[in-house]
Design an enzyme around this catalytic site. Structure first.
Site, PDB file in Angstrom:
ATOM      1  N   TYR A 131       3.350  10.099  -0.283  1.00  0.00           N
ATOM      2  CA  TYR A 131       3.473  10.102   1.221  1.00  0.00           C
ATOM      3  C   TYR A 131       5.132   9.898   0.589  1.00  0.00           C
ATOM      4  O   TYR A 131       5.596   9.409  -0.510  1.00  0.00           O
ATOM      5  CB  TYR A 131       3.231   8.055   0.752  1.00  0.00           C
ATOM      6  CG  TYR A 131       2.160   7.389   1.621  1.00  0.00           C
ATOM      7  CD1 TYR A 131       1.485   8.314   1.998  1.00  0.00           C
ATOM      8  CD2 TYR A 131       1.847   6.643   1.396  1.00  0.00           C
ATOM      9  CE1 TYR A 131       0.110   8.171   2.344  1.00  0.00           C
ATOM     10  CE2 TYR A 131       0.275   5.605   2.046  1.00  0.00           C
ATOM     11  CZ  TYR A 131       0.441   6.891   2.567  1.00  0.00           C
ATOM     12  OH  TYR A 131      -1.344   5.937   2.815  1.00  0.00           O
ATOM     13  N   HIS A 146      -8.059   8.546  -2.361  1.00  0.00           N
ATOM     14  CA  HIS A 146      -7.247   9.262  -1.176  1.00  0.00           C
ATOM     15  C   HIS A 146      -8.634   9.603  -0.134  1.00  0.00           C
ATOM     16  O   HIS A 146      -8.105   9.616   0.862  1.00  0.00           O
ATOM     17  CB  HIS A 146      -6.398   9.460  -0.647  1.00  0.00           C
ATOM     18  CG  HIS A 146      -5.183   9.764   0.320  1.00  0.00           C
ATOM     19  ND1 HIS A 146      -3.472   9.636  -0.019  1.00  0.00           N
ATOM     20  CD2 HIS A 146      -5.173   8.908   1.326  1.00  0.00           C
ATOM     21  CE1 HIS A 146      -3.526   9.017   1.028  1.00  0.00           C
ATOM     22  NE2 HIS A 146      -4.349   8.892   2.228  1.00  0.00           N
ATOM     23  N   SER A 170     -11.326   5.845   0.175  1.00  0.00           N
ATOM     24  CA  SER A 170     -10.648   5.763   1.495  1.00  0.00           C
ATOM     25  C   SER A 170     -10.599   7.288   2.301  1.00  0.00           C
ATOM     26  O   SER A 170     -11.379   8.060   1.649  1.00  0.00           O
ATOM     27  CB  SER A 170      -9.529   6.132   1.725  1.00  0.00           C
ATOM     28  OG  SER A 170      -8.680   5.956   2.669  1.00  0.00           O
ATOM     29  N   ASP A 200       0.890  -1.258   0.350  1.00  0.00           N
ATOM     30  CA  ASP A 200      -0.065   0.015  -0.521  1.00  0.00           C
ATOM     31  C   ASP A 200       1.228   1.384   0.381  1.00  0.00           C
ATOM     32  O   ASP A 200       2.086   1.812   0.903  1.00  0.00           O
ATOM     33  CB  ASP A 200      -0.938  -0.303   1.684  1.00  0.00           C
ATOM     34  CG  ASP A 200      -2.373   1.264   1.421  1.00  0.00           C
ATOM     35  OD1 ASP A 200      -2.599   1.157   0.512  1.00  0.00           O
ATOM     36  OD2 ASP A 200      -1.821   1.755   1.710  1.00  0.00           O
TER      37      ASP A 200
HETATM   38  N1  LIG Z   1      -5.812   5.964   3.752  1.00  0.00           N
HETATM   39  C1  LIG Z   1      -4.825   6.135   4.461  1.00  0.00           C
HETATM   40  O1  LIG Z   1      -5.650   8.094   4.536  1.00  0.00           O
HETATM   41  C2  LIG Z   1      -3.906   6.222   5.065  1.00  0.00           C
HETATM   42  C3  LIG Z   1      -3.394   6.547   7.152  1.00  0.00           C
HETATM   43  C4  LIG Z   1      -3.055   6.596   7.224  1.00  0.00           C
HETATM   44  C5  LIG Z   1      -2.092   5.316   6.934  1.00  0.00           C
HETATM   45  N2  LIG Z   1      -2.619   4.296   6.516  1.00  0.00           N
HETATM   46  C6  LIG Z   1      -2.025   3.286   5.324  1.00  0.00           C
HETATM   47  O2  LIG Z   1      -1.518   2.285   5.942  1.00  0.00           O
HETATM   48  C7  LIG Z   1      -0.574   2.248   6.978  1.00  0.00           C
HETATM   49  C8  LIG Z   1      -0.057   1.618   8.376  1.00  0.00           C
HETATM   50  O3  LIG Z   1      -0.769   3.288   8.367  1.00  0.00           O
HETATM   51  P1  LIG Z   1      -0.421   3.797   9.964  1.00  0.00           P
HETATM   52  O4  LIG Z   1       1.156   3.309   9.900  1.00  0.00           O
HETATM   53  O5  LIG Z   1      -0.461   4.505  10.883  1.00  0.00           O
HETATM   54  O6  LIG Z   1      -0.016   2.046  10.901  1.00  0.00           O
HETATM   55  P2  LIG Z   1       0.218   1.335  12.795  1.00  0.00           P
HETATM   56  O7  LIG Z   1       1.120   0.249  11.913  1.00  0.00           O
HETATM   57  O8  LIG Z   1      -0.996   1.553  13.591  1.00  0.00           O
HETATM   58  O9  LIG Z   1       1.252   2.260  13.123  1.00  0.00           O
HETATM   59  C9  LIG Z   1       2.851   2.050  12.112  1.00  0.00           C
HETATM   60  C10 LIG Z   1       3.313   2.723  13.360  1.00  0.00           C
HETATM   61  O10 LIG Z   1       3.317   1.965  14.851  1.00  0.00           O
HETATM   62  C11 LIG Z   1       4.608   1.623  15.814  1.00  0.00           C
HETATM   63  N3  LIG Z   1       5.035   0.021  15.052  1.00  0.00           N
HETATM   64  C12 LIG Z   1       5.372  -0.896  13.682  1.00  0.00           C
HETATM   65  N4  LIG Z   1       5.020  -2.155  14.932  1.00  0.00           N
HETATM   66  C13 LIG Z   1       5.430  -1.568  15.545  1.00  0.00           C
HETATM   67  C14 LIG Z   1       5.305  -3.073  17.085  1.00  0.00           C
HETATM   68  N5  LIG Z   1       5.864  -4.279  16.378  1.00  0.00           N
HETATM   69  N6  LIG Z   1       5.522  -2.841  18.042  1.00  0.00           N
HETATM   70  C15 LIG Z   1       5.693  -0.955  18.187  1.00  0.00           C
HETATM   71  N7  LIG Z   1       5.581  -0.412  17.445  1.00  0.00           N
HETATM   72  C16 LIG Z   1       5.478  -0.698  15.992  1.00  0.00           C
HETATM   73  C17 LIG Z   1       6.245   2.442  14.435  1.00  0.00           C
HETATM   74  O11 LIG Z   1       6.220   4.266  14.444  1.00  0.00           O
HETATM   75  P3  LIG Z   1       7.662   4.169  15.249  1.00  0.00           P
HETATM   76  O12 LIG Z   1       8.195   4.638  13.775  1.00  0.00           O
HETATM   77  O13 LIG Z   1       8.105   5.627  15.924  1.00  0.00           O
HETATM   78  O14 LIG Z   1       8.928   2.810  15.748  1.00  0.00           O
HETATM   79  C18 LIG Z   1       4.955   2.569  13.615  1.00  0.00           C
HETATM   80  O15 LIG Z   1       5.734   3.770  12.569  1.00  0.00           O
HETATM   81  C19 LIG Z   1       0.965   3.190   5.948  1.00  0.00           C
HETATM   82  O16 LIG Z   1       1.542   2.574   5.848  1.00  0.00           O
HETATM   83  C20 LIG Z   1      -0.344   3.446   4.749  1.00  0.00           C
HETATM   84  O17 LIG Z   1      -0.241   2.853   4.089  1.00  0.00           O
HETATM   85  C21 LIG Z   1      -3.622   5.105   5.354  1.00  0.00           C
END
Ligand SMILES: NC(=O)c1ccc[n+]([C@@H]2O[C@H](COP(=O)([O-])OP(=O)(O)OC[C@H]3O[C@@H](n4cnc5c(N)ncnc54)[C@H](OP(=O)(O)O)[C@@H]3O)[C@@H](O)[C@H]2O)c1
Length: 327
Positions: free
Chosen positions: A55, A138, A168, A50
């Site tokens: 981004y 988006h 989205s 994704d």
């Molecule tokens: N459609 C939309 O508007 C929208 C919005 C947001 C995201 N997205 C998509 O969804 C994806 C995921 O979103 P998200 O990054 O918000 O998801 P998430 O998986 O809830 O959060 C990721 C963050 O959580 C921390 N993390 C990840 N794995 C971990 C673990 N095992 N233990 C502890 N902390 C952990 C990391 O922080 P640190 O880097 O600080 O370690 C990482 O940056 C994005 O990459 C994007 O592709 C879409």
């Protein structure tokens, strides 16, 4: 790894049930680490990637950093045919000189036909591919007639540039209207809707349309018939960016309330019993619920990814799930 079938009534393919988000790759996550995460995800059987055309412009990038990095990874590894690529358009900056803000006036580029056409082809170029398996709007665009946006997505599908379309950060009524408009135009309707969803719930907030409400999940469950082609939910920020387990990651606005605190307490108790981590329990809860969804995880390190991959095959006992649901 497990797999599920997604489709829109015309185009159908399988994806791994854990999608890998690449939002921070090329900005907050450096290239070597990003490649290592992508390699490990692929090695573990992951097939669904994704990204988006903005981004990560809010993290010091120029907006195509993630797509560009993915393009370099796909080219050096030669694995285009082993993965399904999803990107998004519509929330990049309309005016590059202004900040990208998500409250009105937003400075989003929107979903007019010329933007959809131009940005989809730019994504092809940056990713170095000749088709996009999934293309999302988006954010919703209330200023462009739905018929125009739907028609623009349909044109890309007819040209073979896009497989399944999606939307989205959107209100349910808009998803339903867009799908009905697509059917009227003889176009395959949105097959995916990408919203925020996790184990804890935000407080109700007028105007918040980025949450996968129960009503949306219920609508999705009613799809999959010839009259109402399939629709699946993709859940972003499923582990609340680490807030379940990390003191340095405070709960987001709107999530910090008594029910959340009770759910988080139960989550940690249950995790202790199941010998899974709280993050794994959250992902398993999302994957195996009454309305299964596809979580998009966003690890910053291979170690974080490895922990999250542990949820891919984790089945929660019915009593455990009932306990989690009951709070
Ligand atoms: N459609 C939309 O508007 C929208 C919005 C947001 C995201 N997205 C998509 O969804 C994806 C995921 O979103 P998200 O990054 O918000 O998801 P998430 O998986 O809830 O959060 C990721 C963050 O959580 C921390 N993390 C990840 N794995 C971990 C673990 N095992 N233990 C502890 N902390 C952990 C990391 O922080 P640190 O880097 O600080 O370690 C990482 O940056 C994005 O990459 C994007 O592709 C879409």
């Amino acid at each position: 790894m497990r797999y599920c079938t997604i489709g829109d009534g015309r185009t159908t393919f399988d994806v791994s049930t854990l999608c890998l988000g690449t939002m921070n790759m090329g900005t907050l996550v450096d290239e070597d680490t990003s490649f290592a995460i992508l390699d490990r995800y692929l090695e573990a059987g992951g097939t669904f990637l994704d990204t988006a055309n903005n981004y990560s412009s809010w993290a010091g990038g120029y907006g195509r950093d993630s797509e560009d990095l993915l393009g370099r990874w796909l080219a050096t590894r030669g694995v285009r045919d082993e993965v399904r690529l999803a990107t998004k358009l519509g929330a990049a900056k309309k005016d590059p000189a202004l900040p990208l803000q998500n409250v009105a006036p937003t400075n989003y580029q929107g979903l007019a036909a010329d933007v959809v056409e131009r940005e989809a082809h730019e994504s092809l170029r940056h990713l170095g591919v000749d088709h996009l398996d999934v293309l999302y709007g988006h954010v919703d665009d209330l200023d462009t007639p739905l018929a125009e946006t739907v028609g623009a997505f349909g044109k890309l599908q007819a040209e073979g540039v896009v497989g399944i379309t999606g939307i989205s950060n959107v209100a349910l009524w808009r998803v339903v209207e867009a799908r009905e408009e697509a059917l009227r135009q003889g176009i395959a309707p949105y097959g995916l809707v990408q919203q925020n969803l996790t184990y804890v719930y935000p407080t109700p907030e007028p105007g918040r349309h980025n949450w996968a409400s129960y009503e949306l999940l219920d609508y999705v469950a009613s799809t999959g018939t010839p009259e109402r082609p399939p629709l699946a939910v993709v859940a972003y920020s499923p582990i609340l960016q680490g807030a379940y387990v990390r003191r340095d990651k405070p709960l987001w606005d709107g999530f910090d309330h008594p029910t959340t605190r009770e759910r988080v307490r139960t989550l940690h108790e249950v995790a202790g019993q199941t010998r899974a981590t709280p993050n794994q329990v959250v992902l398993a809860w999302l994957l195996g619920g009454e309305h299964p969804v596809i979580p998009v995880i966003g690890p910053s390190t291979v170690e974080q990814l490895d922990e999250l991959l542990g949820a891919a095959d984790l089945d929660l006992d019915p009593e455990i799930r009932a306990r989690l649901d009951a709070v």
